[in-house]
Design a protein around this motif. Structure first.
Motif: not given
Length: 183
Positions: A60-88
């Motif tokens: 099972v795969v869900v790809r291109n899950i967008e996310f926004y985070s803050l880096c712990e070193h500078h508290m500046l944005p991290i912007i990207g995508h996550v792909d997740i797959g798993y075998l049930p």
């Protein structure tokens, strides 16, 4: 937090009393609390009752899950995508819950390497899957807006658990699935 933001503005040479900045301390405080809300939420909040019995034993795969985070070193944005797959392994997770898991770990001060591992371990612990694969692709504003100023750089991290780590063929299938249709 509002008082701290006022001090930061003053230290930058700004006047927190000027019209454009009068409400900035409150806005920054609300924004930071929103952007770090994952710190205070348990994994169960992201999952709810969306774990279902299933005979499916294929990836099972869900790809291109967008996310926004803050880096712990500078508290500046991290912007990207996550792909997740798993075998049930007898259970599947509601698809939107994978996106909620991403948000749970992205919404905190973070480094991408840890977030990748945390997402994979969360999916594994919730589903009991035979394997979990997570790939994260992101732009880090701490690299683009300051420091080396490399605007086009992208960081890619992955975490492979179970069958995705132990069986190259399974890993390759995941990588092919998440790569389909990408330019």
């Amino acid at each position: 937090m509002r008082d701290a933001v006022r001090v930061i503005l003053e230290e930058m040479g700004e006047d927190p009393a000027r019209e454009g900045l009068q409400k900035t301390p409150e806005r920054v405080a609300r924004a930071l609390l929103f952007l770090t809300q994952g710190l205070k939420r348990p994994l169960d909040d992201a999952i709810g009752d969306a774990l279902f019995t299933s005979d499916n034993d294929e990836i099972v795969v869900v790809r291109n899950i967008e996310f926004y985070s803050l880096c712990e070193h500078h508290m500046l944005p991290i912007i990207g995508h996550v792909d997740i797959g798993y075998l049930p392994n007898g259970k599947v997770l509601g698809l939107s819950k994978l996106a909620r898991i991403v948000d749970l770990y992205a919404r905190r001060l973070q480094i991408q390497e840890n977030m990748t591992r945390e997402i994979a371990e969360a999916v594994q612990s919730v589903t009991g899957a035979r394997g979990v694969a997570v790939q994260v692709r992101a732009a880090h504003m701490c690299m683009a807006m300051r420091g080396v100023e490399k605007v086009e750089s992208e960081t890619i991290t992955s975490m492979m658990l179970g069958a995705f780590r132990n069986h190259p063929q399974t890993r390759q299938e995941f990588l092919q699935l998440i790569g389909q249709g990408r330019k």
